[in-house]
Design a protein around this motif. Sequence first.
Motif, short mmCIF file in Angstrom:
data_model
loop_
_atom_site.label_atom_id
_atom_site.label_comp_id
_atom_site.label_asym_id
_atom_site.label_seq_id
_atom_site.Cartn_x
_atom_site.Cartn_y
_atom_site.Cartn_z
N UNK A 1 10.81 5.54 -7.28
CA UNK A 1 9.36 5.38 -7.14
C UNK A 1 9.05 3.90 -6.94
N UNK B 1 5.79 6.40 -11.84
CA UNK B 1 5.87 7.85 -11.75
C UNK B 1 7.30 8.34 -11.90
N UNK C 1 9.53 10.10 -0.11
CA UNK C 1 8.30 10.88 0.05
C UNK C 1 7.19 10.06 0.70
N UNK D 1 0.80 -1.22 0.00
CA UNK D 1 0.00 0.00 0.00
C UNK D 1 0.84 1.27 0.00
N UNK E 1 7.94 10.41 4.17
CA UNK E 1 7.65 11.77 4.61
C UNK E 1 6.15 12.02 4.76
N UNK E 2 5.37 11.26 3.99
CA UNK E 2 3.91 11.35 4.09
C UNK E 2 3.50 11.21 5.55
N UNK E 3 4.21 10.32 6.27
CA UNK E 3 3.88 10.07 7.66
C UNK E 3 4.61 11.05 8.59
N UNK F 1 2.13 4.75 -2.00
CA UNK F 1 1.56 5.67 -2.97
C UNK F 1 2.45 5.65 -4.21
N UNK F 2 1.91 5.20 -5.34
CA UNK F 2 2.76 5.06 -6.52
C UNK F 2 3.33 6.40 -7.00
N UNK F 3 2.65 7.49 -6.64
CA UNK F 3 3.10 8.78 -7.18
C UNK F 3 4.13 9.45 -6.27
N UNK F 4 4.53 8.77 -5.18
CA UNK F 4 5.55 9.35 -4.31
C UNK F 4 6.79 8.45 -4.30
N UNK F 5 7.96 9.06 -4.19
CA UNK F 5 9.19 8.27 -4.10
C UNK F 5 9.24 7.59 -2.73
N UNK G 1 5.36 13.99 8.16
CA UNK G 1 4.77 15.32 8.13
C UNK G 1 3.61 15.46 9.10
N UNK G 2 2.94 14.33 9.41
CA UNK G 2 1.78 14.47 10.28
C UNK G 2 2.02 13.89 11.67
N UNK H 1 3.53 16.26 1.08
CA UNK H 1 3.42 15.04 0.26
C UNK H 1 2.07 14.91 -0.44
N UNK I 1 8.05 3.51 6.45
CA UNK I 1 6.95 4.46 6.60
C UNK I 1 6.25 4.22 7.94
N UNK J 1 7.34 7.24 12.37
CA UNK J 1 6.69 8.07 13.37
C UNK J 1 7.06 7.64 14.78
#
Lengths: 240, 788
Positions: A142, B402, A111, A102, A114-116, A104-108, A118-119, B418, A158, A162
């Motif tokens: 990617x 991508x 990234x 799972x 970093x998705x996690x 995100x294909x559009x994030x390296x 960041x929050x 992100x 990922x 956190x």
Amino acid sequence: MTPPPSIRHAFRSEGVTKVYGSGPAAVHALRGVDLEVPQGEIVVVLGPSGSGKSTMLNILGGIDRVTDGKVWFLDEELTAMNDAALTQYRRRHVGFVFQFYNLMPSLTARENVELVTEIADNPMDAGEALELVGLTDRADHFPAQLSGGEQQRVAIARAIAKQPEVLFCDEPTGALDSHTGRAVLRVLKGVNEKLGATVMIITHAAATAQMADRVIKFADGQIRDNIVNTSKVLPENIEW
Amino acid sequence: MVSSLDKKLGRDLWRIKGQATAIAVVIALGVLMLVMMDGLVNSLEATRTAYYERYRLADIFAPVKRAPDHVIKEIAEIDGVNVAEGRIFGGALIDLDDEPAPIRAQVASLPDYHEARLNDIYLTQGRALDPTRKDEIILLKAFADARDLGPGDQLSATMNGARRTFDIVGLAQSPEFLYAVAPGEIVPDDRSFAVFWMSREALGAAFDLDGAFNEALVQIGRNGDILSVIDQVDRLLEPYGGVGAYGLEDQLSNRFVSEEISGLRISARTVPSVFLFVAAFLLYIVISRIVQSEREQIGLLKAFGYSGAEVSLHYFKFTLVIAVAGAALGCIFGVLSGRGMVELYLIYYKFPFLVFSVDPTAFAVGLAVSIFSATIGGILVLRQVFALTPAVAMRPPAPADFSKSIAFSDAFKRFLDQPSRMVLRRFIRQPWRAAVATIGIGAGMALSISMLTVLASFDEIVDINFSVINRGDVTVSFIEPLADKTLFELKRIPGVSEVEPFRSVPAILRHGRQKHRGGLSGLIVEPRLNRAMATDRSQIMMRGDGIILAKALSDKLGIEPGDMLTVEVRNGRRPVLELPVASIAETLIGAPAYIELGALNRAMKEPYRVSGAYLRIDSSKRDSIYKAIKNMPAVAGVSRKEAEREALVKVMNEGAGGMRFVMAAIAGVITFGIVYNSARIAFAERERDLASLRVIGFTRGEASFVLLGEIAIISLLALPVGIFLGQFLAIAISAGFSTELYQIPVYYSRTSYATAALAVLAAACVSGWLVSRDVDKLSLVECLKSRE
């Protein structure tokens, strides 16, 4: 088996039942599960398909709700939380690793981590998390450019970035070969040791149980066995 | 025994019932337009033909000053003529107690001792005329209804300068007055224009035409040549003051009906196809997405040994059910709304009956187009899926690559979290997908823009015509051209502040092989009350001998400034003039040709003549002014600008023009449908990502951002696309609505664009809200288990 009072429990549950559907079509996924998971352990959950192990993990992870019974995370009652509180619970305390990654294909890779971060409240650096899983040199790739094992390690990075108190892994090695699988397990073991996180691993591969502090076996929606493993084996030595 | 594939079909359709319904509705709307408009054309034509035949409407009308009765026999003997009949036809002014202004009317004779051979009437109430009674009339039903008159009532009218009172014995409709409009006006106003019929003998006495007629009616036989008959009739009537015979195509009422039908036919060809095209485009997007999501199941079926043809048939049936349901719905509602539109047409076109009937071809075309557009999207995707081996098809698609995305610079990255990168990368990575969605929404918006533009243009026409071009309050026309000293009589009436004379003569305008039957309007050098305006809204002055032509007329005649126009004047000495075209005027209603008044009179060799005047009046003295005009025997008619304006607005809003509201509403629904479907598709494609975000601790709002950001960007990108496409579509649809009688300018108003843009944004907000509710309902567990 009752642990000594000084031990803190990451999770406690009382009489958890979960029924999908209703009437004659109702499926009883869990039939009154009482469980205690001490903090900081590696717990391997075994059981055949439909035994309720995934359902229990989903409930502990805050992505599913009980039909009846109570569940606590440390001192907080998960079963009393509303949706927003559960989101905050997942955000602050829980890391997930899934069989199908799972990502995100559009994030390296970086990234995705970093998705996690960041929050999260107290995240580690994304680079550090990737280093923990040994993917520093693949950070700017990617998902489509990574192998299955690498994708799973990004998913772990990922999940751990956190600095979660608990890490849930649903068949983390299910889609991987034995060599890659061992590498992933080694990462999980390392996270457990470095961060002191409670790690719960669901798996069909009984061999994984060799590295666990505790092995819980599910059958027919109930816990059949809850065994403390006294002869732990390092992941790299697991016989597959 | 239902096969398992058909069971799957039924359950799959049920599963996507929402989306399937949305698609079916869009198809239905396109088909509805097609069936409704095609059916209207069909019904109007068929009914008109039947009406004309049943009441024997003449093929040729030949007005003449005074021809003795025996001439009609000579006309009847012309080769190709079936029936010929002479009658008396003239103007009258009706004076009603409760109406200060005199009401224009036309009166026609009916044969005394036999049924009318041509131009018969349809008696709706009362009885036929008694030839022994000279004071009986049959009144046009529309006027009688509007003025609450009926058999047993009395009416006083001035004919040929003498005022008389008549008994109304019956009410009638007539194919000759299908569109009952006063000469020189374009919109029927039942209250201010009347027609009545009288006995031939009585009317002959009133017009001093005993033993003579002033109009010959001719019916052509099956093999008759209308042009040669017109020629011969003209020759026969020449010595008696023939004004020039003309065919049914130039008959006033019929010309309006023909214009309406041909305008409608053009609209029926252009407008629904635009709607269907947009619908087809939407279907392509949606159905290709549905088939794409069935990829795994297709692989599975192939693995079981189903052939490509069997699987294709299965998905073909899938689209077929939706397309046929949509088309059937469209046909049903097309017929229903067609029946509704027929009622609107009956307000202005006085058919005794008008049955809405659709040519079965329209159903067939609607069905075929729907199936084709619904199937094409599915076929394209099926081909891609079939190219895969079953094993590959069954595996979830590999993560979209991508890596070829443009790398964001570090400086840029600092501004982007992100989730924003996820939104942006999708556009960079899959520009085609985003482009399709953008063009789809843009097309919907263009549809709305063009309909709003047409709506605004209708209002613009009214505004320009009645505020800029025509600034008088009242137009007075005389029975025949009078010396211009008559103007002093008008000026003397208290409350009349300005009097501007005009002269109009009937004429045939020719240029090359093109001809137009109309007239010349002589205006003073610097008109103030009825002006010719250039396209840039500057006033054109009348100068020299040059003619100023309406744009519609110059287009019809294919003539430009500097070219010579042949004008065959049809009254007075009937001179044939060669006049240069001086400039082109922007007129939106009618197709006038202007010339300077003095020049016209010189050409006619009738100096100082006027046929009427435009007046500006003090509205507080209106009633007394009308009363004074009523008492002038030379006055043939008075038309009030306010009444004309009201009638025009009414026909545009309630009559046939009402269709534009239906279309605007449909355009709005389609726009919303496209935006909503784009949002649904974006959601379906992102479902798993969104669930993953929720699981790792993103709140609903944060996860929705990824989805809504995409919808927002697509919607914003669609705005310029919609504006661009909208301009062209507006031109096409305006042309479809324009007729020779009124031209719809493409009036680009900021309001139209802003409204359409707001509609798209509102649709995006509502769709975003609807879809983000589904983000709330995402089953995190299910989504992580299922692979796609």
